[in-house]
Motif scaffolding. Structure first.
Motif, mmCIF file in Angstrom:
data_model
loop_
_atom_site.group_PDB
_atom_site.id
_atom_site.type_symbol
_atom_site.label_atom_id
_atom_site.label_comp_id
_atom_site.label_asym_id
_atom_site.label_seq_id
_atom_site.Cartn_x
_atom_site.Cartn_y
_atom_site.Cartn_z
ATOM 1 N N TYR A 1 112.194 -108.372 18.714
ATOM 2 C CA TYR A 1 112.932 -108.304 17.459
ATOM 3 C C TYR A 1 112.386 -107.206 16.553
ATOM 4 C CZ TYR A 1 115.750 -112.412 18.380
ATOM 5 O OH TYR A 1 116.671 -113.283 18.917
ATOM 6 N N ARG A 2 111.109 -106.918 16.639
ATOM 7 C CA ARG A 2 110.555 -105.828 15.839
ATOM 8 C C ARG A 2 111.236 -104.505 16.191
ATOM 9 N NH1 ARG A 2 104.195 -104.625 16.152
ATOM 10 N NH2 ARG A 2 104.805 -104.103 18.289
ATOM 11 N N GLN A 3 111.503 -104.297 17.480
ATOM 12 C CA GLN A 3 112.185 -103.068 17.888
ATOM 13 C C GLN A 3 113.648 -103.057 17.460
ATOM 14 O OE1 GLN A 3 110.752 -103.872 21.849
ATOM 15 N NE2 GLN A 3 109.691 -101.907 21.956
ATOM 16 N N ARG A 4 114.289 -104.214 17.478
ATOM 17 C CA ARG A 4 115.681 -104.290 17.019
ATOM 18 C C ARG A 4 115.765 -103.997 15.512
ATOM 19 N NH1 ARG A 4 116.341 -104.336 21.989
ATOM 20 N NH2 ARG A 4 117.303 -106.074 23.125
ATOM 21 N N VAL A 5 114.834 -104.533 14.750
ATOM 22 C CA VAL A 5 114.844 -104.302 13.305
ATOM 23 C C VAL A 5 114.600 -102.826 13.002
ATOM 24 C CG1 VAL A 5 113.609 -104.807 11.158
ATOM 25 C CG2 VAL A 5 114.250 -106.668 12.691
ATOM 26 N N GLN A 6 113.780 -102.164 13.797
ATOM 27 C CA GLN A 6 113.577 -100.728 13.607
ATOM 28 C C GLN A 6 114.883 -99.971 13.813
ATOM 29 O OE1 GLN A 6 110.697 -99.002 12.645
ATOM 30 N NE2 GLN A 6 112.173 -97.305 12.481
#
Length: 398
Positions: free
Chosen positions: A383-388
């Motif tokens: 999810y951290r990569q999706r939020v980026q």
């Protein structure tokens, strides 16, 4: 970037709702002002915060089961002076939760970006005319702080476990139901310890269940049949309700939001009462339909359309994160999971079930599949990569 994140808090049985909200709150690139649009007092807070932010994000929960929570705030959101990205929940036509309602909502909001869970061509088929800049593909992901391997495979009690609500006949797709039913019916005879149920768990319960299972079964989420106007599901709905005697409380009744706010134990009691009583709920009527009858009446003569609604779901990432080996019908899974590398690929007619179970019962092979899926999602699909990805879109738009 200061961002207003809108969400609707009405259930704890959809873990990805919690995962997405947590991901934005924890993201260092965002200063989040959260608004629960299901709160009756949300209106004043939302209007005030719209003047203080650089962008707006609406999470899946604002439109997944119903657009009713966000509708009172359309005027305020449409008058914003900053870019807006909205996710889409449940990108299939369901009784009382129509694609047309979401399209109407987005047409009023005029979002710069619509974030689809589907393959990009399918998402654009549904929403390209109601996004002012673009439709973008942002599927679910892994929350590694919750869905992580807590037990080694040898310490897990079950061979196969799953928790998923049965698909309704309205989708014209019975794959997930058939797969789960096969293992529930035949698993014990094949020497497997199986625990499969349609009773969903909260996030912690679901993570714990996966950590008690060496394997789980699933399919791509969604359906082959995708429509912008919900013509088929509306026709099925009219047919079903015309054949039922007595009073049926419709899924899109004004009482629906009240049902959403009930605690889970009270919902369970209400389900039992309304399953057989003089007043019945449309959702419970639908659960008792004959799939074959509906399919033959509404889908049998139709070719699969060019744009379909099959996609990877949060459950696939959850299982991968806990190193729970997945047995699934072959599919694209948004071109993320590869068959017999990240999951054991089963033919839809079960013709290779013996080979699949032989691979699953080989501890080395099963662990290799689980390890490969874990490595993929934990390094490339969090999810951290999706939020980026969201941040990059909004920063450019702003």
């Amino acid at each position: 970037m200061r961002v207003l994140v809108g969400y609707a808090q009405y259930t704890d049985r959809l873990s990805y709702y919690d995962d997405w909200l947590d991901a934005f709150i924890q993201a260092p690139q965002f200063d989040v002002l959260g608004v629960n649009v299901a709160d009756p007092a949300a209106g004043d807070k939302l209007q005030r915060q719209l003047r203080e932010v650089d962008a707006v994000v609406l999470l899946h929960s604002t439109n997944g089961d119903t657009t009713g929570y966000i509708e009172p705030h359309i005027e305020a959101l449409a008058g914003r002076a900053v870019p807006l990205l909205t996710f889409v929940g449940n990108e299939v036509s369901l009784p009382g939760s129509r694609i047309a309602d979401k399209r109407q909502l987005f047409a009023a909001l005029k979002p710069e970006f619509v974030a689809t869970q589907l393959l990009i061509e399918s998402g654009r088929f549904l929403f390209s005319d109601v996004a002012t800049r673009d439709v973008v593909a942002i599927p679910h992901a892994l929350n590694p702080s919750v869905f992580r391997p807590g037990r080694a495979a040898g310490a897990r009690r079950l061979d196969i476990g799953a928790r998923a609500v049965r698909y309704l006949p309205h989708l014209g797709d019975d794959d997930r139901n058939r797969l789960m039913q096969w293992f529930a019916t035949n698993g014990a005879a094949r020497g497997l310890q199986v625990d499969i149920s349609d009773q969903r768990l909260n996030r912690e319960g679901w993570a714990g269940h996966l950590n008690d299972c060496r394997g789980t079964v699933s399919t791509e989420a969604g359906t082959w049949f995708l429509e912008r106007d919900d013509a088929t599901v509306n026709a099925i709905r009219d047919y079903v309700l015309s054949t039922r005697k007595g009073f049926v409380l419709r899924n899109d009744s004004a009482l629906r939001n009240l049902g959403h706010k009930m605690p889970w134990w009270l919902k369970s009691i209400a389900r039992r009462v309304m399953r057989r009583g003089p007043v019945r709920h449309e959702a419970l009527v639908n659960e008792q339909l004959d799939y074959t009858d509906i399919f033959e009446r509404f889908f049998a003569d139709r070719a699969r359309p060019l744009h379909h609604g099959k996609c990877i779901s949060s459950r696939h990432f959850d299982a991968a994160g806990t190193k729970t080996c997945q047995i699934m019908f072959r599919g694209r899974f948004n071109d993320i999971l590869k068959e017999d590398e990240h999951y054991l690929a089963l033919d839809p007619d079960f013709s290779n079930i013996d080979a699949v179970l032989a691979a699953f019962n080989d501890p080395s092979r099963r662990q290799g599949i689980a390890d490969a899926a874990f490595e993929l999602v934990s390094t490339q699909h969090t999810y951290r990569q999706r939020v980026q990805q969201v941040y990059d879109l909004l920063a450019e738009a702003a």
